[in-house]
Scaffold this motif. Structure first.
Motif, PDB file in Angstrom:
ATOM      1  N   GLU A  65       0.766  -1.213   0.079  1.00 12.79           N
ATOM      2  CA  GLU A  65       0.208  -0.009   0.124  1.00 12.79           C
ATOM      3  C   GLU A  65       1.074   1.409   0.164  1.00 12.79           C
ATOM      4  O   GLU A  65       0.576   2.087  -0.437  1.00 12.79           O
ATOM      5  N   GLU A  66       1.995   1.282   0.733  1.00 14.46           N
ATOM      6  CA  GLU A  66       2.988   2.331   0.729  1.00 14.46           C
ATOM      7  C   GLU A  66       3.531   2.523  -0.631  1.00 14.46           C
ATOM      8  O   GLU A  66       3.510   3.687  -0.945  1.00 14.46           O
ATOM      9  N   LEU A  67       3.671   1.588  -1.152  1.00 14.41           N
ATOM     10  CA  LEU A  67       4.476   1.858  -2.708  1.00 14.41           C
ATOM     11  C   LEU A  67       3.502   2.321  -3.609  1.00 14.41           C
ATOM     12  O   LEU A  67       3.840   3.228  -4.351  1.00 14.41           O
ATOM     13  N   ILE A  68       1.958   1.713  -3.661  1.00 13.35           N
ATOM     14  CA  ILE A  68       1.191   2.413  -4.502  1.00 13.35           C
ATOM     15  C   ILE A  68       0.833   3.843  -4.251  1.00 13.35           C
ATOM     16  O   ILE A  68       0.904   4.566  -5.113  1.00 13.35           O
ATOM     17  N   ASP A  69       0.803   4.236  -2.860  1.00 12.15           N
ATOM     18  CA  ASP A  69       0.484   5.576  -2.586  1.00 12.15           C
ATOM     19  C   ASP A  69       1.904   6.508  -3.178  1.00 12.15           C
ATOM     20  O   ASP A  69       1.752   7.637  -3.587  1.00 12.15           O
ATOM     21  N   PHE A  70       3.137   5.841  -3.157  1.00 13.45           N
ATOM     22  CA  PHE A  70       4.321   6.786  -3.351  1.00 13.45           C
ATOM     23  C   PHE A  70       4.238   6.905  -4.706  1.00 13.45           C
ATOM     24  O   PHE A  70       4.520   8.099  -5.264  1.00 13.45           O
ATOM     25  N   VAL A  71       3.981   5.994  -5.506  1.00 14.23           N
ATOM     26  CA  VAL A  71       4.217   6.000  -7.014  1.00 14.23           C
ATOM     27  C   VAL A  71       2.675   6.804  -7.756  1.00 14.23           C
ATOM     28  O   VAL A  71       3.342   7.747  -8.641  1.00 14.23           O
ATOM     29  N   THR A  72       1.676   6.745  -6.984  1.00 17.31           N
ATOM     30  CA  THR A  72       0.576   7.677  -7.526  1.00 17.31           C
ATOM     31  C   THR A  72       0.370   8.977  -6.915  1.00 17.31           C
ATOM     32  O   THR A  72      -0.437   9.639  -7.471  1.00 17.31           O
ATOM     33  N   ALA A  73       1.357   9.451  -6.041  1.00 12.07           N
ATOM     34  CA  ALA A  73       1.075  10.808  -5.283  1.00 12.07           C
ATOM     35  C   ALA A  73       1.492  11.755  -6.514  1.00 12.07           C
ATOM     36  O   ALA A  73       2.432  11.555  -7.555  1.00 12.07           O
ATOM     37  N   PRO A  74       0.864  12.897  -6.498  1.00 15.50           N
ATOM     38  CA  PRO A  74       0.934  13.992  -7.451  1.00 15.50           C
ATOM     39  C   PRO A  74       2.314  14.469  -7.298  1.00 15.50           C
ATOM     40  O   PRO A  74       2.924  14.707  -6.091  1.00 15.50           O
ATOM     41  N   ALA A  75       3.017  14.953  -8.420  1.00 20.19           N
ATOM     42  CA  ALA A  75       4.198  15.531  -8.142  1.00 20.19           C
ATOM     43  C   ALA A  75       4.294  16.890  -7.476  1.00 20.19           C
ATOM     44  O   ALA A  75       3.171  17.519  -7.553  1.00 20.19           O
TER      45      ALA A  75
END
Length: 277
Positions: free
Chosen positions: A266-276
């Motif tokens: 879940e942490e990885l998905i949140d990191f990759v999809t967070a807006p720049a």
């Protein structure tokens, strides 16, 4: 002059609260409790001396019990009153959950793939992530690729060229202090790369033993191939490919996985999809 008769309720009609729709609390109904914001799927309803209660389970497997008070829950953002289901209404109602515990989005199409990626250590890791988080990843447009180990991780990260619009998440097996994996992970310092790991020797161990139908994952002596040793200890044929298919078939949702893996993915998905920024 004739006296006017009043009923017991003197509340003006425009101030009266409309009754909320009654919804049977069937299995897997996903609701949010209005006072705490706790969101989860219905596990069971029970009668108590204080009144009926409902047990909810969130996506991380946490359970909470709430009284079934009028207007006590939100269903798809609307206030409802949960009631005990009848035998005829035992089928799940309302929104369904994906295997990861997220609310399913009916008719949703896969998003065009992002530049960001999630790398995992092997094919089995990728298959397990797909089985549980596949629906979420397609909606978010996140592609999962697998590595053949992490020995060359710094070079792999360099060739990926991560950036604010192309973040890279990496899931590492057996990422514990003092391990080879931890030293390799520490050598990657790019702010657009997140490396997380789980404590298990292999992704097999991240599946709960009870889901596989075994009391525990066996201890394998050092120097012996772990997967082969597991097959021997459990009396399975020494075919690790077939063993993995047996294990994977036992995984139906996030409930079959250990929390130490759930949180990291879940942490990885949140990191990759967070807006720049």
């Amino acid at each position: 002059m004739r006296s006017r008769e009043y009923g017991p309720d003197l509340t003006p009609p425009w101030k009266k609260q409309r009754p909320a729709p009654e919804v049977p609390a069937g299995p897997d109904l996903v609701v949010e409790e209005v006072t705490t914001g706790f969101c989860g799927a219905v596990i069971r309803c029970e009668k108590t001396a204080e009144g009926p209660t409902v047990t909810l389970e969130d996506r991380f497997g946490k359970h909470r019990v709430f009284p079934m008070t009028p207007r006590g829950f939100l269903l798809e953002g609307k206030v409802v009153t949960l009631v005990r289901p009848s035998a005829a209404s035992a089928r799940p109602q309302g929104p369904r959950r994906t295997a990861s515990g997220s609310l399913a989005v009916p008719g949703a199409r896969a998003r065009v793939a992002r530049a960001g990626r999630i790398y995992v250590e092997g094919r089995h890791d990728a298959e397990l992530v797909e089985r549980v988080w596949g629906d979420d990843l397609r909606i978010e447009g996140v592609v999962v690729e697998y590595l053949e180990g992490v020995d060359d991780l710094p070079a792999i990260v360099g060739s990926f060229s991560p950036g604010p619009d192309a973040r890279l998440g990496v899931l590492v097996d057996h990422l514990v202090p003092g391990s080879k994996e931890s030293r390799i992970a520490a050598s990657v310092t790019d702010a657009n790369v997140l490396i997380v790991g789980h404590p298990y020797i292999d992704i097999w161990e991240a599946v709960k033993p009870a889901s596989v139908g075994i009391p525990a994952w066996p201890s394998v002596p050092r120097g012996q191939d772990w997967k082969t040793g597991v097959c021997r200890a459990l009396g399975w044929p020494e075919n690790t490919g077939a063993a993995w298919q047996r294990i994977l078939a036992s995984v139906h949702s996030y409930k079959d996985l250990e929390p130490a893996l759930l949180g990291r993915v879940e942490e990885l998905i949140d990191f990759v999809t967070a807006p720049a920024d």
